[in-house]
Write a protein that holds these residues in place. Structure first.
Motif, PDB file in Angstrom:
ATOM      1  N   SER A  34       0.968  -1.432   0.038  1.00  0.00           N
ATOM      2  CA  SER A  34      -0.146   0.040   0.038  1.00  0.00           C
ATOM      3  C   SER A  34       0.767   1.219   0.154  1.00  0.00           C
ATOM      4  CB  SER A  34      -1.201  -0.013   1.111  1.00  0.00           C
ATOM      5  OG  SER A  34      -0.133   0.066   2.470  1.00  0.00           O
ATOM      6  N   GLU A  35       2.038   1.202   0.699  1.00  0.00           N
ATOM      7  CA  GLU A  35       2.850   2.265   0.538  1.00  0.00           C
ATOM      8  C   GLU A  35       3.430   2.763  -0.768  1.00  0.00           C
ATOM      9  OE1 GLU A  35       6.515   4.535   0.419  1.00  0.00           O
ATOM     10  OE2 GLU A  35       6.488   2.274  -0.037  1.00  0.00           O
ATOM     11  N   ARG A  36       3.496   1.920  -1.314  1.00  0.00           N
ATOM     12  CA  ARG A  36       4.195   1.706  -3.203  1.00  0.00           C
ATOM     13  C   ARG A  36       2.782   2.299  -3.866  1.00  0.00           C
ATOM     14  NH1 ARG A  36       8.604   3.960  -4.134  1.00  0.00           N
ATOM     15  NH2 ARG A  36       7.872   4.677  -2.081  1.00  0.00           N
ATOM     16  N   TRP A  37       1.802   1.790  -3.699  1.00  0.00           N
ATOM     17  CA  TRP A  37       0.646   1.868  -4.554  1.00  0.00           C
ATOM     18  C   TRP A  37       0.224   3.364  -4.125  1.00  0.00           C
ATOM     19  CZ3 TRP A  37      -4.044   4.308  -4.719  1.00  0.00           C
ATOM     20  CH2 TRP A  37      -4.972   4.018  -5.695  1.00  0.00           C
ATOM     21  N   LEU A  38       0.114   3.966  -3.173  1.00  0.00           N
ATOM     22  CA  LEU A  38      -0.213   5.285  -2.434  1.00  0.00           C
ATOM     23  C   LEU A  38       0.850   6.282  -2.944  1.00  0.00           C
ATOM     24  CD1 LEU A  38      -1.563   4.377   0.878  1.00  0.00           C
ATOM     25  CD2 LEU A  38      -2.930   5.342  -0.729  1.00  0.00           C
ATOM     26  N   TRP A  39       2.186   5.985  -2.856  1.00  0.00           N
ATOM     27  CA  TRP A  39       3.236   6.977  -3.227  1.00  0.00           C
ATOM     28  C   TRP A  39       3.066   7.169  -5.000  1.00  0.00           C
ATOM     29  CZ3 TRP A  39       7.170   9.918  -1.876  1.00  0.00           C
ATOM     30  CH2 TRP A  39       8.154  10.188  -2.858  1.00  0.00           C
ATOM     31  N   GLU A  93      -3.357  10.724   7.179  1.00  0.00           N
ATOM     32  CA  GLU A  93      -3.571  11.844   6.168  1.00  0.00           C
ATOM     33  C   GLU A  93      -3.292  11.093   4.775  1.00  0.00           C
ATOM     34  OE1 GLU A  93      -2.251  15.238   9.030  1.00  0.00           O
ATOM     35  OE2 GLU A  93      -0.851  14.600   7.571  1.00  0.00           O
ATOM     36  N   LEU A  94      -4.051  11.868   3.775  1.00  0.00           N
ATOM     37  CA  LEU A  94      -4.123  11.287   2.374  1.00  0.00           C
ATOM     38  C   LEU A  94      -3.460  12.295   1.252  1.00  0.00           C
ATOM     39  CD1 LEU A  94      -8.051  10.382   2.141  1.00  0.00           C
ATOM     40  CD2 LEU A  94      -6.299   8.875   2.711  1.00  0.00           C
ATOM     41  N   ASP A  95      -3.224  13.592   1.564  1.00  0.00           N
ATOM     42  CA  ASP A  95      -2.957  14.457   0.580  1.00  0.00           C
ATOM     43  C   ASP A  95      -1.333  14.616   0.225  1.00  0.00           C
ATOM     44  OD1 ASP A  95      -2.970  15.497   3.252  1.00  0.00           O
ATOM     45  OD2 ASP A  95      -2.771  17.576   2.280  1.00  0.00           O
ATOM     46  N   ALA A  96      -1.321  14.989  -0.996  1.00  0.00           N
ATOM     47  CA  ALA A  96       0.204  15.042  -1.638  1.00  0.00           C
ATOM     48  C   ALA A  96       0.321  16.574  -1.705  1.00  0.00           C
ATOM     49  CB  ALA A  96       0.400  14.402  -3.007  1.00  0.00           C
ATOM     50  N   LEU A  97       1.633  17.107  -2.351  1.00  0.00           N
ATOM     51  CA  LEU A  97       1.957  18.235  -2.781  1.00  0.00           C
ATOM     52  C   LEU A  97       1.940  18.579  -4.157  1.00  0.00           C
ATOM     53  CD1 LEU A  97       4.613  18.742   0.233  1.00  0.00           C
ATOM     54  CD2 LEU A  97       2.355  20.360  -0.287  1.00  0.00           C
ATOM     55  N   ASP A  98       1.821  19.646  -4.471  1.00  0.00           N
ATOM     56  CA  ASP A  98       2.258  20.187  -5.946  1.00  0.00           C
ATOM     57  C   ASP A  98       3.684  20.436  -6.061  1.00  0.00           C
ATOM     58  OD1 ASP A  98      -0.217  20.790  -7.396  1.00  0.00           O
ATOM     59  OD2 ASP A  98      -0.647  22.595  -6.009  1.00  0.00           O
ATOM     60  N   ILE A  99       4.393  19.521  -6.562  1.00  0.00           N
ATOM     61  CA  ILE A  99       5.851  19.621  -6.807  1.00  0.00           C
ATOM     62  C   ILE A  99       6.538  19.066  -7.974  1.00  0.00           C
ATOM     63  CG2 ILE A  99       6.204  17.818  -5.218  1.00  0.00           C
ATOM     64  CD1 ILE A  99       8.853  19.334  -4.284  1.00  0.00           C
ATOM     65  N   HIS A 115       2.579  11.579   3.440  1.00  0.00           N
ATOM     66  CA  HIS A 115       1.290  11.497   4.082  1.00  0.00           C
ATOM     67  C   HIS A 115       0.585   9.946   3.678  1.00  0.00           C
ATOM     68  CE1 HIS A 115       0.300  15.964   4.826  1.00  0.00           C
ATOM     69  NE2 HIS A 115       1.273  15.690   5.569  1.00  0.00           N
ATOM     70  N   HIS A 116       1.444   9.788   2.651  1.00  0.00           N
ATOM     71  CA  HIS A 116       1.055   8.202   1.950  1.00  0.00           C
ATOM     72  C   HIS A 116       1.478   7.211   3.001  1.00  0.00           C
ATOM     73  CE1 HIS A 116       5.341   8.116   0.987  1.00  0.00           C
ATOM     74  NE2 HIS A 116       4.891   6.955   0.608  1.00  0.00           N
ATOM     75  N   ALA A 117       2.553   7.470   3.735  1.00  0.00           N
ATOM     76  CA  ALA A 117       3.003   6.628   4.595  1.00  0.00           C
ATOM     77  C   ALA A 117       2.166   6.270   5.894  1.00  0.00           C
ATOM     78  CB  ALA A 117       4.330   6.815   5.091  1.00  0.00           C
ATOM     79  N   GLN A 118       1.508   7.564   6.199  1.00  0.00           N
ATOM     80  CA  GLN A 118       0.666   7.483   7.262  1.00  0.00           C
ATOM     81  C   GLN A 118      -0.439   6.666   6.833  1.00  0.00           C
ATOM     82  OE1 GLN A 118      -0.789  11.317   8.480  1.00  0.00           O
ATOM     83  NE2 GLN A 118       1.376  12.171   8.227  1.00  0.00           N
ATOM     84  N   ALA A 119      -1.039   6.597   5.703  1.00  0.00           N
ATOM     85  CA  ALA A 119      -2.237   5.900   5.333  1.00  0.00           C
ATOM     86  C   ALA A 119      -1.857   4.269   5.434  1.00  0.00           C
ATOM     87  CB  ALA A 119      -2.657   6.456   4.041  1.00  0.00           C
ATOM     88  N   ALA A 120      -0.829   4.249   4.835  1.00  0.00           N
ATOM     89  CA  ALA A 120      -0.456   2.719   4.680  1.00  0.00           C
ATOM     90  C   ALA A 120      -0.042   2.080   6.081  1.00  0.00           C
ATOM     91  CB  ALA A 120       1.101   2.651   4.028  1.00  0.00           C
TER      92      ALA A 120
END
Length: 468
Positions: A34-39, A93-99, A115-120
């Protein structure tokens, strides 16, 4: 990835803690996947529908019934131990950043805050709590909650959502608070990833808290004209904004160190050719401080500076203020319990909790700590600069697996033994506000849309920059 046994050297866990750790180890491949998928599927605040759908499917596959936020991403589920007691919420948390310049950005977005790591980790906690004997000895409830929009970005987009009635607040936690997601919750815990300098051998860290902030949009309004042929017929909005920034800089020495004030305006650019006097320029900024009172006090001074700068050029300025994040105050007793649990997992020498240190960045976890005891601590496993183009995850075991274990250790310490630890912390905590509604009413006062400089037909100006 390192084997988790590496982090257990010179550590003596109780039989119960060993069982919790084993429950997480049994499902850790789910965490890795899930960490890799969310990333690979980043989306910014209030648009995290891919992550929401992915996590929803996996939570439901584990047998959980979810309460969804509805027209924004986010959900929660309650795990009832079957015995009366307090309710602990664990947040991811779920959100990413504009970068867009990040080498692994997807559609201009990257999870370079982790934040993806938190969700995982939260999914791992959910799976571990389905293992045999996972709830033994605990009472009360555990609420697992995914939350959108922690990063305070894309203010124009969020203002449009607000005008459409989709959201009331720009930050995810207070928006969900308004929707009842924190009703009945007594105490809160979450873990954020960080680059804790691998050479320091620190796996977990924490500080006393974080600044809060108000969001500002300052639209300077002038009059366009030919920049070479007739500049005397124009009013330069860009110059007015530059004067405003200079006035704000001249106020910095009046900021008191105890308030930890931060003000950092960014010009969003002009929308005209080089041979035209700019008739509009927008500044965006935060006003950050250690208390809501300090935020309100300094914000008025900065609004006055912007109004004065506009007046000096014969320009106008439209001030739009929005609530951002409340200051985060980590309860010392809960910090101490979390510190002990982290030490039980990895060894006290690999844990650094500083009860005096203060962080001047902001997080909407502060909104939670305004009404209940809470702690957000850091897990290692990241490298590079957080929010930077060199950010990367280097150790999922530490960042996600150990994070899940530590949060479950904390949950067990709080809710075990008839929840005596949780009950004592809750009873002794003095929240800034008695309820979510009281907090919401307070931050509502920060909302302001005002033309701070208004001219009459004779050119006389009326100045109004305060939210009274």
């Amino acid at each position: 990835m390192n084997d988790s046994c590496i982090f257990r050297r010179n550590v003596t866990m109780t039989n119960r803690q060993q069982q919790i750790a084993s429950n997480v180890d049994a499902i850790k491949q789910l965490i890795f996947d899930s960490e890799r998928w969310l990333w690979a599927h980043p989306q910014t605040g209030f648009t995290e529908w891919e992550a929401n759908e992915y996590l929803t499917a996996r939570f439901e596959a584990l047998g959980y019934t979810l309460t969804q936020a509805g027209n924004i991403p986010g959900f929660y589920t309650d795990i009832d131990t079957g015995k009366p007691g307090p309710t602990l919420v664990i947040i991811g948390e779920l959100d990413a950043l504009d970068i867009a310049n990040h080498p692994e950005s997807v559609n201009g977005m990257t999870h370079c805050c982790g934040h993806h790591a938190q969700a995982a980790a939260l999914l791992g906690i959910a799976a571990a709590l389905k293992q045999p004997n996972a709830l033994d000895g605990m009472c009360g409830k555990i609420r697992l909650m995914t939350v959108p929009a922690e990063e305070m970005i894309q203010l124009g987009f969020r203002e449009q959502l607000r005008k459409e009635g989709t959201i009331t607040f720009f930050a995810g936690k207070i928006e969900l608070m308004k929707r009842g997601f924190f009703d009945g919750v007594d105490i809160a815990v979450m873990v954020h990833g960080n680059n804790l300098a691998p050479e320091s051998n620190i796996d977990f860290a924490c500080t006393a808290g974080n600044n809060g902030c108000i969001m500002k949009t300052l639209k300077f309004k002038g009059k366009s004209a030919h920049a070479g042929g007739a500049p005397h017929l124009g009013v330069n909005a860009q110059y007015a904004a530059m004067l405003g920034m200079q006035a704000a800089n001249n106020l910095r020495e009046t900021f008191q160190e105890k308030d930890m004030i931060r003000f950092h305006p960014v010009a969003m650019g002009v929308n005209c050719a080089v041979n035209i006097i700019p008739d509009e320029l927008v500044l965006e900024s935060h006003v950050r401080a250690k208390t809501l009172a300090a935020i309100e006090f300094e914000n008025k001074k900065l609004n006055r500076a912007m109004a004065g700068a506009a007046l000096s050029m014969g320009a106008g300025v439209e001030i739009s203020d929005r609530p951002g994040h409340s200051p985060a105050f980590h309860d010392p007793a809960l910090m101490k319990l979390a510190e002990t649990c982290c030490g039980d997992l990895v060894g006290a020498d690999r844990v650094s909790f500083d009860y005096d240190a203060w962080m001047t960045g902001t997080t909407d976890f502060g909104d939670v700590t305004q009404i209940m005891p809470g702690v957000q601590f850091f897990a290692s496993g990241e490298a590079g600069i957080v929010h930077g183009i060199d950010f990367q995850v280097i150790d999922v075991e530490k960042l996600c697996v150990n994070s899940a274990k530590a949060q479950l250790f904390v949950a067990d310490a709080l809710l075990g033994s008839n929840a005596e630890a949780a009950k004592e912390i809750i009873a002794n905590y003095k929240p800034a506000y008695p309820s979510a509604q009281a907090l919401i009413e307070t931050v509502d006062r920060l909302i302001m849309d005002k033309d701070a400089v208004v001219y009459d037909a004779d050119g006389n100006a009326t100045i109004d920059f305060q939210n009274l």
